[in-house]
Write an enzyme that holds these catalytic residues in place. Structure first.
Site, PDB file in Angstrom:
ATOM      1  N   PHE A 163      40.615  34.572  54.461  1.00  0.00           N
ATOM      2  CA  PHE A 163      41.156  35.599  53.561  1.00  0.00           C
ATOM      3  C   PHE A 163      40.347  35.681  52.260  1.00  0.00           C
ATOM      4  CE2 PHE A 163      44.741  35.988  50.248  1.00  0.00           C
ATOM      5  CZ  PHE A 163      44.571  37.350  50.094  1.00  0.00           C
ATOM      6  N   ILE A 164      40.422  34.667  51.425  1.00  0.00           N
ATOM      7  CA  ILE A 164      39.739  34.731  50.120  1.00  0.00           C
ATOM      8  C   ILE A 164      38.226  34.661  50.323  1.00  0.00           C
ATOM      9  CG2 ILE A 164      39.494  33.657  47.842  1.00  0.00           C
ATOM     10  CD1 ILE A 164      42.339  32.482  48.262  1.00  0.00           C
ATOM     11  N   LYS A 191      44.788  18.862  49.185  1.00  0.00           N
ATOM     12  CA  LYS A 191      43.947  19.577  48.205  1.00  0.00           C
ATOM     13  C   LYS A 191      43.770  18.710  46.947  1.00  0.00           C
ATOM     14  CE  LYS A 191      42.396  23.227  48.359  1.00  0.00           C
ATOM     15  NZ  LYS A 191      41.117  23.758  48.914  1.00  0.00           N
ATOM     16  N   THR A 196      43.841  24.848  44.354  1.00  0.00           N
ATOM     17  CA  THR A 196      45.104  25.567  44.252  1.00  0.00           C
ATOM     18  C   THR A 196      45.974  25.034  43.121  1.00  0.00           C
ATOM     19  OG1 THR A 196      47.195  25.920  45.433  1.00  0.00           O
ATOM     20  CG2 THR A 196      45.976  23.964  46.028  1.00  0.00           C
ATOM     21  N   ASP A 197      46.882  25.882  42.630  1.00  0.00           N
ATOM     22  CA  ASP A 197      47.837  25.417  41.615  1.00  0.00           C
ATOM     23  C   ASP A 197      48.870  24.455  42.205  1.00  0.00           C
ATOM     24  OD1 ASP A 197      49.347  27.226  43.096  1.00  0.00           O
ATOM     25  OD2 ASP A 197      49.936  28.472  41.390  1.00  0.00           O
ATOM     26  N   GLU A 198      48.962  24.400  43.549  1.00  0.00           N
ATOM     27  CA  GLU A 198      50.000  23.560  44.163  1.00  0.00           C
ATOM     28  C   GLU A 198      49.780  22.075  43.906  1.00  0.00           C
ATOM     29  OE1 GLU A 198      51.399  24.478  48.029  1.00  0.00           O
ATOM     30  OE2 GLU A 198      51.119  26.624  47.780  1.00  0.00           O
ATOM     31  N   TYR A 249      49.889  19.753  52.522  1.00  0.00           N
ATOM     32  CA  TYR A 249      48.797  20.646  52.118  1.00  0.00           C
ATOM     33  C   TYR A 249      48.352  20.334  50.690  1.00  0.00           C
ATOM     34  CZ  TYR A 249      46.645  24.813  50.046  1.00  0.00           C
ATOM     35  OH  TYR A 249      45.821  25.654  49.347  1.00  0.00           O
ATOM     36  N   SER A 250      49.304  20.339  49.750  1.00  0.00           N
ATOM     37  CA  SER A 250      48.887  20.159  48.350  1.00  0.00           C
ATOM     38  C   SER A 250      48.372  18.741  48.110  1.00  0.00           C
ATOM     39  CB  SER A 250      50.002  20.535  47.370  1.00  0.00           C
ATOM     40  OG  SER A 250      51.196  19.882  47.668  1.00  0.00           O
ATOM     41  N   LYS A 253      51.520  34.119  55.931  1.00  0.00           N
ATOM     42  CA  LYS A 253      51.920  33.966  54.529  1.00  0.00           C
ATOM     43  C   LYS A 253      52.907  35.077  54.179  1.00  0.00           C
ATOM     44  CE  LYS A 253      48.662  30.744  54.298  1.00  0.00           C
ATOM     45  NZ  LYS A 253      47.280  30.939  53.913  1.00  0.00           N
ATOM     46  N   SER A 301      45.097  26.040  55.075  1.00  0.00           N
ATOM     47  CA  SER A 301      45.667  26.572  53.826  1.00  0.00           C
ATOM     48  C   SER A 301      47.167  26.856  53.868  1.00  0.00           C
ATOM     49  CB  SER A 301      44.933  27.875  53.467  1.00  0.00           C
ATOM     50  OG  SER A 301      45.244  28.880  54.413  1.00  0.00           O
TER      51      SER A 301
HETATM   52  P1  NAD Z   1      42.415  30.912  55.035  1.00  0.00           P
HETATM   53  O1  NAD Z   1      43.273  29.985  55.819  1.00  0.00           O
HETATM   54  O2  NAD Z   1      42.648  32.367  55.107  1.00  0.00           O
HETATM   55  O3  NAD Z   1      40.875  30.696  55.420  1.00  0.00           O
HETATM   56  C1  NAD Z   1      40.326  29.422  55.611  1.00  0.00           C
HETATM   57  C2  NAD Z   1      38.962  29.603  56.269  1.00  0.00           C
HETATM   58  O4  NAD Z   1      38.388  28.311  56.439  1.00  0.00           O
HETATM   59  C3  NAD Z   1      39.031  30.251  57.669  1.00  0.00           C
HETATM   60  O5  NAD Z   1      38.017  31.201  57.816  1.00  0.00           O
HETATM   61  C4  NAD Z   1      38.821  29.073  58.604  1.00  0.00           C
HETATM   62  O6  NAD Z   1      38.205  29.447  59.839  1.00  0.00           O
HETATM   63  C5  NAD Z   1      37.914  28.177  57.769  1.00  0.00           C
HETATM   64  N1  NAD Z   1      38.026  26.769  58.167  1.00  0.00           N
HETATM   65  C6  NAD Z   1      39.167  26.056  58.343  1.00  0.00           C
HETATM   66  N2  NAD Z   1      38.866  24.811  58.732  1.00  0.00           N
HETATM   67  C7  NAD Z   1      37.513  24.715  58.766  1.00  0.00           C
HETATM   68  C8  NAD Z   1      36.599  23.672  59.070  1.00  0.00           C
HETATM   69  N3  NAD Z   1      37.040  22.472  59.430  1.00  0.00           N
HETATM   70  N4  NAD Z   1      35.277  23.926  58.979  1.00  0.00           N
HETATM   71  C9  NAD Z   1      34.830  25.168  58.615  1.00  0.00           C
HETATM   72  N5  NAD Z   1      35.645  26.194  58.345  1.00  0.00           N
HETATM   73  C10 NAD Z   1      36.979  25.980  58.407  1.00  0.00           C
HETATM   74  O7  NAD Z   1      42.486  30.379  53.543  1.00  0.00           O
HETATM   75  P2  NAD Z   1      42.497  31.187  52.166  1.00  0.00           P
HETATM   76  O8  NAD Z   1      43.888  31.580  51.863  1.00  0.00           O
HETATM   77  O9  NAD Z   1      41.436  32.179  52.193  1.00  0.00           O
HETATM   78  O10 NAD Z   1      42.111  29.999  51.156  1.00  0.00           O
HETATM   79  C11 NAD Z   1      40.750  29.692  50.891  1.00  0.00           C
HETATM   80  C12 NAD Z   1      40.684  28.542  49.902  1.00  0.00           C
HETATM   81  O11 NAD Z   1      41.337  28.914  48.695  1.00  0.00           O
HETATM   82  C13 NAD Z   1      41.371  27.269  50.381  1.00  0.00           C
HETATM   83  O12 NAD Z   1      40.604  26.173  49.958  1.00  0.00           O
HETATM   84  C14 NAD Z   1      42.717  27.294  49.687  1.00  0.00           C
HETATM   85  O13 NAD Z   1      43.202  25.979  49.482  1.00  0.00           O
HETATM   86  C15 NAD Z   1      42.360  27.972  48.397  1.00  0.00           C
HETATM   87  N6  NAD Z   1      43.443  28.732  47.730  1.00  0.00           N
HETATM   88  C16 NAD Z   1      44.163  29.670  48.430  1.00  0.00           C
HETATM   89  C17 NAD Z   1      45.135  30.416  47.777  1.00  0.00           C
HETATM   90  C18 NAD Z   1      45.935  31.486  48.481  1.00  0.00           C
HETATM   91  O14 NAD Z   1      46.871  32.022  47.900  1.00  0.00           O
HETATM   92  N7  NAD Z   1      45.617  31.848  49.720  1.00  0.00           N
HETATM   93  C19 NAD Z   1      45.373  30.200  46.410  1.00  0.00           C
HETATM   94  C20 NAD Z   1      44.632  29.212  45.734  1.00  0.00           C
HETATM   95  C21 NAD Z   1      43.658  28.506  46.406  1.00  0.00           C
HETATM   96  O1  DAU Z   2      49.902  28.718  45.051  1.00  0.00           O
HETATM   97  C1  DAU Z   2      48.743  28.836  45.809  1.00  0.00           C
HETATM   98  C2  DAU Z   2      49.070  28.653  47.269  1.00  0.00           C
HETATM   99  O2  DAU Z   2      49.763  29.819  47.683  1.00  0.00           O
HETATM  100  C3  DAU Z   2      47.834  28.423  48.139  1.00  0.00           C
HETATM  101  O3  DAU Z   2      47.223  27.223  47.770  1.00  0.00           O
HETATM  102  C4  DAU Z   2      48.216  28.377  49.616  1.00  0.00           C
HETATM  103  O4  DAU Z   2      47.056  28.268  50.419  1.00  0.00           O
HETATM  104  C5  DAU Z   2      48.949  29.659  49.961  1.00  0.00           C
HETATM  105  O5  DAU Z   2      49.384  29.598  51.307  1.00  0.00           O
HETATM  106  C6  DAU Z   2      50.151  29.866  49.033  1.00  0.00           C
HETATM  107  O6  DAU Z   2      51.171  28.879  49.291  1.00  0.00           O
HETATM  108  P1  DAU Z   2      52.733  29.267  49.296  1.00  0.00           P
HETATM  109  O7  DAU Z   2      53.449  28.239  50.079  1.00  0.00           O
HETATM  110  O8  DAU Z   2      53.224  29.570  47.944  1.00  0.00           O
HETATM  111  O9  DAU Z   2      52.628  30.683  50.102  1.00  0.00           O
HETATM  112  P2  DAU Z   2      53.526  31.292  51.272  1.00  0.00           P
HETATM  113  O10 DAU Z   2      53.065  32.710  51.440  1.00  0.00           O
HETATM  114  O11 DAU Z   2      53.558  30.431  52.486  1.00  0.00           O
HETATM  115  O12 DAU Z   2      54.966  31.311  50.646  1.00  0.00           O
HETATM  116  C7  DAU Z   2      55.250  31.999  49.435  1.00  0.00           C
HETATM  117  C8  DAU Z   2      56.711  31.814  49.129  1.00  0.00           C
HETATM  118  O13 DAU Z   2      57.496  32.526  50.120  1.00  0.00           O
HETATM  119  C9  DAU Z   2      57.185  30.367  49.201  1.00  0.00           C
HETATM  120  O14 DAU Z   2      58.188  30.167  48.213  1.00  0.00           O
HETATM  121  C10 DAU Z   2      57.800  30.235  50.585  1.00  0.00           C
HETATM  122  C11 DAU Z   2      58.377  31.628  50.829  1.00  0.00           C
HETATM  123  N1  DAU Z   2      58.400  32.059  52.242  1.00  0.00           N
HETATM  124  C12 DAU Z   2      57.236  31.995  52.959  1.00  0.00           C
HETATM  125  C13 DAU Z   2      57.216  32.387  54.281  1.00  0.00           C
HETATM  126  C14 DAU Z   2      55.931  32.281  55.090  1.00  0.00           C
HETATM  127  C15 DAU Z   2      59.562  32.567  52.803  1.00  0.00           C
HETATM  128  O15 DAU Z   2      60.605  32.664  52.144  1.00  0.00           O
HETATM  129  N2  DAU Z   2      59.536  32.954  54.116  1.00  0.00           N
HETATM  130  C16 DAU Z   2      58.414  32.860  54.892  1.00  0.00           C
HETATM  131  O16 DAU Z   2      58.469  33.203  56.101  1.00  0.00           O
END
Ligand code: NAD
Ligand code: DAU
Length: 347
Positions: free
Chosen positions: A11-12, A159, A130-132, A155-156, A194, A85
């Protein structure tokens, strides 16, 4: 410059790859991704033919592969996003998070330390976190860069561990690094496990919207393209051995966000007002669920001039439009294994 971006098919990562490929035609961008369930090369269709872009399929847990590509391409910088993630998946399979998030990160650190030992002042290892890692806030306060780590989910914890390793390599081996800790992202290409993309998908399909617990949990939402711009800025202008928090200044309780999403989806789908809200279903809470995250992004704002460019209303509308206009993408990622995942998690 040869830049390695890990996890660039996710995603990111896909937004970061696009930002770097388009903005820096003189750099060569190498995207290393294992293409797990979350990785999808469809996310990068528009840049896959660019002359300054190369995709490498591979796993960061494979130290031999990491060393080989560092030798071959002589990277000047690394932007490390590859990770497991999803918090819910970390509750059912913590070891997968230990492997990728901790061991995978240490493999990259080892390669960078060994390859850069003679000219490390010209290099940069950027760790995306991540902020987590800071744990959970009560009703008041914000996470700053000096907030103590207090992770609550596997997860957190993984990280947090990877962040500690990055800092330790900075102290012990002099590895030049920067770390950013960002809040919840949303936007196009977000895998529908998510909250926001899952609920958009379920509303389209008229399926229940599973709100965990009482829905009063709070997250700070940032449009993914604004995160990619922040990463670009910190990569180029951030200070060595520093951490920057990145956030949206945009806190929402889950239930309020879900109700807003329902209203917008009713309008977009020409459904009667209130029809999507009827899908809201309160379900069993996530174990160890963090109550509230909120970022103080003052440091990156003051030092580097970054702030979000997209309001939540604009970002959410662009996100919904993207999902409605990309039915094939959504269908492809929600067939096959996704169905088994959904059954296991929600039924
Ligand atoms: P995502 O799950 O969408 O993507 C993760 C990517 O990493 C995928 O393309 C996957 O194929 C690849 N990957 C996973 N395991 C691997 C491995 N062993 N070797 C090589 N590639 C691998 O994740 P995202 O939401 O895009 O998050 C990206 C980064 O940003 C992560 O480090 C996450 O902790 C961090 N982050 C995410 C969020 C959020 O809200 N999504 C917020 C803050 C930080
Ligand atoms: O804060 C940054 C983090 O945000 C990233 O590091 C993570 O990779 C990312 O997945 C995200 O984590 P969250 O746990 O906050 O995201 P998620 O979308 O899973 O959940 C957001 C909120 O919604 C959380 O309070 C849980 C709730 N939730 C989530 C799902 C999937 C529900 O209520 N129902 C659901 O089905």
């Amino acid at each position: 410059m040869n830049i390695l971006i890990t996890g660039g098919a996710g995603f990111i990562g896909s937004h970061v790859v696009r930002e770097f490929v388009n903005r820096y035609p003189t750099y060569h961008i190498f995207n290393l991704d294992a293409l797990t369930y979350a990785g999808n090369l469809e996310n990068l269709k528009d840049v896959e033919g660019a002359s300054n872009y190369t995709f490498i399929k591979g796993d960061i847990v494979d130290a031999g592969l990491i060393n080989t590509i560092f030798e071959k391409y002589q990277f000047d910088g690394v932007v490390h996003l590859a990770a497991e993630s999803h918090v819910d998946r970390s509750i059912t399979d913590p070891l997968a998070f230990v492997h990728t998030n901790i061991i995978g990160t240490v493999n990259l650190l080892n390669a960078a330390r060994d390859m850069w030992k003679d000219d490390s002042d010209k290099k940069r290892f950027y760790h995306v976190s991540t902020d987590e890692v800071y744990g959970s806030l009560g009703a008041e306060g914000l996470f700053t860069e000096s907030t103590a780590y207090d992770p609550n989910s596997p997860y957190s914890a993984s990280k947090a561990s990877s962040d500690h390793f990055v800092r330790a390599y900075g102290e012990t081996y002099g590895l030049p690094y920067v770390i950013t800790n960002c809040s919840n992202n949303y936007g196009p290409n977000h895998f529908p496990e998510k909250l926001i993309p899952l609920f958009i998908h379920n509303i389209i399909e008229n399926k229940p919207l599973p709100v965990y617990g009482d829905g009063k949990y709070t997250r700070d939402w940032l449009f993914v393209e604004d995160h990619a711009v922040a990463i670009d800025l910190v990569f180029h202008q951030g200070k060595n051995h520093e951490t920057y928090n990145i956030g949206g200044f945009n806190e929402w309780q889950n239930i309020d966000l879900v109700k807003l999403l329902c209203r917008l989806m009713d309008q977009k789908l020409n459904r009667p007002d209130g029809s999507s809200e009827k899908l809201i279903t309160y379900v069993k809470d996530r174990p160890g669920h963090d109550l509230r995250y909120a970022i103080d992004a003052d440091k990156i704002n003051k030092e580097l001039g970054w702030k979000p460019s997209v309001t939540f209303e604009q970002g959410l509308e662009r996100t919904i439009d993207w999902y409605l206009n990309n039915e094939v993408w959504l269908k492809n990622v929600t067939s096959g294994d996704y169905q088994a995942y959904y059954q296991k998690m929600y039924n």
